[in-house]
Scaffold this active site. Structure first.
Site, PDB file in Angstrom:
ATOM      1  N   MET A 206      -3.280   9.357   0.158  1.00 30.65           N
ATOM      2  CA  MET A 206      -4.193   8.203   0.272  1.00 30.65           C
ATOM      3  C   MET A 206      -3.403   7.005   0.772  1.00 30.65           C
ATOM      4  O   MET A 206      -2.408   6.633   0.142  1.00 30.65           O
ATOM      5  CB  MET A 206      -4.762   7.820  -1.097  1.00 30.65           C
ATOM      6  CG  MET A 206      -5.625   8.846  -1.758  1.00 30.65           C
ATOM      7  SD  MET A 206      -7.284   8.887  -1.067  1.00 30.65           S
ATOM      8  CE  MET A 206      -7.894  10.348  -1.925  1.00 30.65           C
ATOM      9  N   HIS A 207      -3.826   6.423   1.863  1.00 31.38           N
ATOM     10  CA  HIS A 207      -3.130   5.215   2.305  1.00 31.38           C
ATOM     11  C   HIS A 207      -3.973   4.275   3.163  1.00 31.38           C
ATOM     12  O   HIS A 207      -3.503   3.225   3.572  1.00 31.38           O
ATOM     13  CB  HIS A 207      -1.860   5.565   3.082  1.00 31.38           C
ATOM     14  CG  HIS A 207      -2.140   6.183   4.425  1.00 31.38           C
ATOM     15  ND1 HIS A 207      -2.503   7.496   4.565  1.00 31.38           N
ATOM     16  CD2 HIS A 207      -2.137   5.663   5.665  1.00 31.38           C
ATOM     17  CE1 HIS A 207      -2.699   7.755   5.837  1.00 31.38           C
ATOM     18  NE2 HIS A 207      -2.501   6.654   6.536  1.00 31.38           N
ATOM     19  N   ARG A 208      -5.229   4.634   3.458  1.00 32.68           N
ATOM     20  CA  ARG A 208      -6.046   3.762   4.312  1.00 32.68           C
ATOM     21  C   ARG A 208      -6.263   2.415   3.637  1.00 32.68           C
ATOM     22  O   ARG A 208      -6.554   2.344   2.429  1.00 32.68           O
ATOM     23  CB  ARG A 208      -7.425   4.383   4.563  1.00 32.68           C
ATOM     24  CG  ARG A 208      -7.445   5.608   5.439  1.00 32.68           C
ATOM     25  CD  ARG A 208      -7.862   5.294   6.882  1.00 32.68           C
ATOM     26  NE  ARG A 208      -6.715   5.048   7.723  1.00 32.68           N
ATOM     27  CZ  ARG A 208      -5.901   6.002   8.187  1.00 32.68           C
ATOM     28  NH1 ARG A 208      -6.075   7.259   7.902  1.00 32.68           N
ATOM     29  NH2 ARG A 208      -4.880   5.673   8.952  1.00 32.68           N
TER      30      ARG A 208
END
Ligand code: UDP
Length: 364
Positions: A206-208
């Site tokens: 997860m990094h957006r």
């Protein structure tokens, strides 16, 4: 003639796309003279150096060392640094990949100085203008002369935006790298090193910005990760941007207390091996949606939409947003043997860089 091409890369997802292009151009040395520009948008070892080593990318000819900053400052620094390189090298073509700030910044500088631009991975659209990547995609395409697409739907998007020329459906260079390194990845034993067994764990990334920047949304991210963890052991290589926010909010401890294995970002080979052997993947990454489709591993995308709809219509991808109830329902299906079976999209066959070089040879 020898075509001098400035190939631009800047951030993690660029490296697996530029590697096969550099390799193919180096092979065709009688036609191409590739010059590699690394903007340094990602600069630490885990998001940068390890990829050059593992993907066999040669040392960049120019390193701009821009580092992280706000969008405006980072984009401006890339533009200022790249303009100098462009005017010094005077290439025949500038080739950019993907949808990061380096992609747009270098395309913009080139277009204004009247250098033709080639965009690899053109035409992808999420329709979501809150995503910085969507802004980068649309604007880069508008000023590119060569538009290399990964799927027919991306070519259609460009035509619908009124672009009539320069569209080539060449396939997916990220999958070129996957095909080249799949076997080697299998030998890393990265799952065993983390105490995991094939098929016995879920992989999460997860990094957006739209998922991790806001505290309330990040809490929902943690909740959906815990839903995954209620079905399986979870390993979560944490992007630096996400780590900082999980630590500050106390959610890191919460995840760890429920058994989620939070680890540093992994090298490409180690990560690819974990992906291939996972029971399922939960992600907001673009590239991971594509890789899981080719690996035949079920992928659940924690976003409202995807700019890569072919991974849903043909591949193993299912959009679940941050809806834990929906993920639970989908995982129940998967664990009862009714999971989605996908097929491999057209031209995701490891030969995209060859097609791109063929098209450029014909086009010049
Ligand atoms: N990846 C990696 N190590 C990790 C996480 C991802 O090597 O710890 C690779 C992954 O296999 C894929 C690429 O990074 O090739 C995707 O990059 P990312 O998710 O950063 O960007 P996006 O595709 O969302 O733009």
């Amino acid at each position: 003639m020898v075509l001098k091409v400035l190939n631009v890369a800047g951030a993690r997802p660029n490296f697996m796309k530029i590697a096969p292009i550099m390799r193919e151009m180096q092979k065709r040395a009688s036609f191409f003279k590739p010059i590699l520009v690394h903007t340094g948008q990602h600069y630490d070892f885990g998001l940068n150096e390890v990829f050059f080593a593992q993907l066999g990318i040669r040392k960049p000819d120019h390193f701009l060392g821009v580092g992280s900053a706000s969008h405006a400052v980072q984009t401006a620094n890339i533009m200022t640094g790249f303009e100098k390189v462009l005017l010094e090298e005077k290439p025949d073509l500038v080739l950019v990949v993907g949808d990061v700030n380096s992609t747009l910044a270098c395309a913009l500088v080139s277009a204004k100085e009247h250098y033709p631009v080639a965009h690899v991975e053109a035409g992808l659209r999420s329709g979501d203008w809150r995503m910085p990547e969507e802004v980068n995609r649309v604007l880069t395409d508008r000023i590119s002369k060569f538009l290399f697409t990964t799927s027919q739907d991306a070519s259609e998007n460009l035509k619908n935006e009124g672009i009539a020329e320069g569209i080539y459906f060449t396939g997916n260079t990220m999958i070129d790298s996957l095909k080249t390194f799949e076997k080697q990845a299998g030998k890393t034993g990265s799952e065993k090193k983390l105490g995991l067994e094939k098929g016995g764990y879920a992989l999460v990334t997860m990094h957006r910005a739209e998922n991790v920047d806001d505290g309330k949304t990040l809490a929902k991210v943690a909740e959906i990760v815990l839903t995954a963890a209620s079905f399986s052991q979870v390993v979560f290589p944490v992007h630096p941007r996400t780590r900082e926010r999980l630590e500050k909010s106390g959610l890191k401890q919460k995840l760890e207390s429920k058994g989620v294995k939070l680890v540093e970002p992994l090298g490409y080979l180690e990560f690819l091996n974990l992906e291939a052997k996972a029971k399922f993947v939960l992600t907001d990454s673009g590239g991971v949606q594509e890789e899981t489709t080719v690996l035949g591993v079920p992928c659940f995308t924690a976003r409202r939409n995807t700019e890569r709809p072919i991974t849903v219509s043909e591949g193993t991808n299912t959009i679940v947003d941050l809806d834990s109830v929906l993920l639970k329902r989908e995982l129940e299906k998967l664990y009862s043997g009714e999971g989605k079976k996908g097929k491999i999209p057209e031209k995701w066959d490891g030969k995209a860089a060859q097609r791109i070089c063929d098209a450029l040879e014909k086009g010049f």
